[in-house]
Design an enzyme around this catalytic site. Sequence first.
Site, short mmCIF file in Angstrom:
data_model
loop_
_atom_site.label_atom_id
_atom_site.label_comp_id
_atom_site.label_asym_id
_atom_site.label_seq_id
_atom_site.Cartn_x
_atom_site.Cartn_y
_atom_site.Cartn_z
N GLU A 120 0.84 -1.19 0.00
CA GLU A 120 0.00 0.00 0.00
C GLU A 120 0.87 1.24 0.00
O GLU A 120 2.10 1.15 0.11
CB GLU A 120 -0.97 -0.01 1.19
CG GLU A 120 -0.29 0.10 2.52
CD GLU A 120 -1.20 -0.32 3.68
OE1 GLU A 120 -2.05 0.48 4.05
OE2 GLU A 120 -1.03 -1.44 4.19
N LYS A 122 2.69 4.64 1.10
CA LYS A 122 3.21 5.21 2.34
C LYS A 122 2.88 6.70 2.30
O LYS A 122 3.52 7.48 1.59
CB LYS A 122 4.73 5.00 2.43
CG LYS A 122 5.34 5.52 3.72
CD LYS A 122 6.72 4.95 3.91
CE LYS A 122 7.57 5.62 4.94
NZ LYS A 122 6.99 6.51 5.87
N ASP A 124 2.51 10.51 2.99
CA ASP A 124 3.50 11.44 3.51
C ASP A 124 2.80 12.54 4.32
O ASP A 124 2.43 13.59 3.80
CB ASP A 124 4.27 12.06 2.34
CG ASP A 124 5.51 12.79 2.81
OD1 ASP A 124 5.86 12.68 4.00
OD2 ASP A 124 6.14 13.47 1.98
N TYR A 231 -4.68 3.31 7.80
CA TYR A 231 -3.86 2.19 7.35
C TYR A 231 -3.65 1.07 8.38
O TYR A 231 -2.91 0.13 8.11
CB TYR A 231 -2.51 2.66 6.82
CG TYR A 231 -1.66 3.44 7.81
CD1 TYR A 231 -1.20 2.87 8.98
CD2 TYR A 231 -1.31 4.75 7.55
CE1 TYR A 231 -0.42 3.58 9.88
CE2 TYR A 231 -0.52 5.48 8.43
CZ TYR A 231 -0.09 4.89 9.59
OH TYR A 231 0.67 5.59 10.47
N LYS A 320 11.29 3.47 0.44
CA LYS A 320 11.15 4.92 0.24
C LYS A 320 11.63 5.30 -1.16
O LYS A 320 12.69 4.84 -1.62
CB LYS A 320 11.99 5.68 1.28
CG LYS A 320 11.55 5.39 2.70
CD LYS A 320 10.97 6.57 3.41
CE LYS A 320 11.96 7.61 3.80
NZ LYS A 320 11.36 8.67 4.62
N CYS A 438 14.10 52.74 -7.24
CA CYS A 438 14.05 51.45 -7.95
C CYS A 438 12.65 50.87 -7.80
O CYS A 438 12.22 50.56 -6.68
CB CYS A 438 15.14 50.55 -7.37
SG CYS A 438 15.23 48.93 -8.12
S1 IVH Z 1 1.92 0.80 8.96
C1 IVH Z 1 3.22 -1.07 12.99
N1 IVH Z 1 1.16 1.82 6.68
O1 IVH Z 1 5.14 5.54 7.97
C2 IVH Z 1 3.10 -0.53 11.62
N2 IVH Z 1 2.53 3.15 8.07
O2 IVH Z 1 7.78 4.27 9.82
C3 IVH Z 1 2.39 0.74 11.55
N3 IVH Z 1 2.95 5.38 7.18
O3 IVH Z 1 5.06 6.03 11.34
C4 IVH Z 1 2.66 1.53 10.35
N4 IVH Z 1 1.78 5.17 5.35
O4 IVH Z 1 3.21 7.02 10.11
C5 IVH Z 1 1.87 2.01 7.80
N5 IVH Z 1 0.33 2.60 4.65
C6 IVH Z 1 1.04 2.81 5.76
C7 IVH Z 1 1.70 4.00 6.02
C8 IVH Z 1 2.44 4.14 7.18
C9 IVH Z 1 2.52 5.99 6.06
C10 IVH Z 1 3.86 6.03 8.15
C11 IVH Z 1 3.51 5.78 9.57
C12 IVH Z 1 4.75 5.27 10.23
C13 IVH Z 1 5.79 5.42 9.17
C14 IVH Z 1 6.66 4.19 9.07
#
Ligand code: IVH
Length: 678
Positions: A120, A122, A124, A231, A320, A438
């Site tokens: 899925e 990530k 931002d 998420y 990333k 100016c």
């Molecule tokens: S799962 C225990 N899923 O990325 C696992 N994190 O270091 C919980 N993030 O602090 C995280 N999109 O804030 C998960 N689809 C996603 C995410 C996500 C963004 C962030 C989250 C976390 C950091 C990962």
Amino acid sequence: MDLFSAIDTEPVRKHMEELAAELDRLNHEYYMNDRSMVSDEEFDHMMRELQDLERQYPELASPLSPTKRVGGEVNKSFRQVQHRFPMLSLGNTYSIEEIEGFEARTRKLLDGEQFTYTCELKYDGVAIGLTYRHGQLVQAVTRGNGSIGDDITTNAKTISTIPLRLHGDYPDDFEVRGEVVYPFEAFDAMNRQREADGNEPFANPRNAASGSLKLQDSAECAKRKLLFCMYFMMAPDGIELKPTHLGRLDWARQMGFKVQPYIQECKGINEIKAFIDHWDKARWELPFGIDGIVIKVNQTALWDKMGLTAKSPRWAIAYKFKAERVSTPLESISYQVGRTGLITPVANLAPVWLGGTMVKRATLVNADFIAKMSICKGDSLFIEKGGEIIPKVVGVDMEKRVVGAMPIKYITHCPECGTELVRMDGEAGHYCPNSDGCHPQIIGRLEHFVSRKAMAIDTLGPERLELLYSAGLVRNIADIYNLKREQLIGLGTEVAASIQDKGADNMLAAINGSKQVPFERVVYALGIRYVGEVGAKKLARYFKNIDALMVAPEEELAQVEDVGEVTAHAVCEWFAKADHKVIIARLRAAGLQMEVRMLSGDNKLAGMTIVVSGVFEHFSRDEIKADIEKHGGKVSGSISSKTSYLLAGEKMGPEKQKKAERLGVKVISEKEYLAMVQ
Ligand code: IVH
């Protein structure tokens, strides 16, 4: 409440409940299903009716009312709360090889198990946790340090994609995690508005989302159009959730959460890689920012089996994206002149797509930057766009350098007025010294003077200032206060609409109103080089009035907190100019505030420097600082031997306490502070 009124309010309560339910339903259709069931007017009408009723019958208002979406409650300070389940982070990597490693390790660890992965986005933004009990939102907390975060419930309630009440079937007690993101379109609009108001724009949507959640005024947060991307779901022992991550997300969608559809179940590394590849390119088509892909084991029963490393689970990893970089020819360099005469070189580039936008220009900062990169005529430059919205020049594409290319020669004269530029010792920027002749400097100064944080004359936008300038009515800031109604009427052309009676009256009223703007903002509005909002405040409070400030020697100016030698020199130089003395005299005659107005009149904390730390019961952090200054004290950010007191609230960091002890600084509580000033 007597019997009579109790009977009387029953139909009202029922009507309020019906209104709330209908508004909830319409909100859900609109934000979750992109469907408008009624016109905006009808919706607003219902919302206003409910607001009016809640004002009239506050005892009947529900804490989860849809009116909370509009905000209005003020957060004094954000209570710090402990997370029930720690908020872990994920192991992350920029390397596909490491993703292959993760997949191979997982396969080995789960040997003999039937399992799949989910990929899925990530998101931002800012991670938050939402606690729901009996289907109602009870608390929203930021990640903080993973164990303790800030309670931002009031602001979270204004986010339309965070359900206040859940639909259908849901666990009785559970937590939902997700990311609050700032969609690009809303972010751009907000930043444009900030710039128009004279505020610093946010560097990127992530910072803006984070800043928005910490706004004191929840109505302000409501305007920000943030988006919650769910998420993760978790519950205390004994409460059953679905056995797969995908199943949980589907379930959450049915409860009313916005779950982004871009999620895929993958069987192995090839499918994972294909998903990553796709989004690395397609990510800029999304309406919000993502910075990578999260890969999780789908079967939640296997999570416990795999366990955790020191701070992140073994069953998930984040890939990333690298910052996107392109090389494009430098076509020419333009030199912009700011209100202080500072020259900024800007690269005009052959248009190129980067991170979803067409890039045509990028700043080259100053002459040193160009020299350091050794940029030559005809070069191609590498442009990069990471989390920031603004593309950056990061280097020269040497492969495209032509033999014999000549280094860029920096301009020696102002591109606007032809005056020879100056560069002061120790400064990186070149300046045009012709401040009074100016054009962009004159207009820039006028724009600064009327901006929100200065005199806040919002009826004088850039177009009108330009108009007044070219009509010869306003040449400097003092001229604004000499404008007459009859001079304004009819002013303008097809380009800038002609000023009508009402427009002229409004303009004059706003100009008149600005005469009440406090002295510290008048100092800021003058536009003295290096004197920002904070510096102006410090100068105003130190010297108390314009006469003292005007004659202050450079050494004394440099003693003022936050005012260094360079600023002190600029202030002296500004007031030394005969023209500026005339301007000050005219502004004074016009009735502007030329001295600080004492609010309390007492000086109980005169000569004291106080460091503030932690959370307070009666004040927000800003309020307690303002209170100290009101009583004549100074606030400082760090403890030194000169600190008089460390004013300690709850949850103060242990390092501060130790440092205070080491330096022999007395620590006082909020109660002791109140006793001192009252
Ligand atoms: S799962 C225990 N899923 O990325 C696992 N994190 O270091 C919980 N993030 O602090 C995280 N999109 O804030 C998960 N689809 C996603 C995410 C996500 C963004 C962030 C989250 C976390 C950091 C990962």
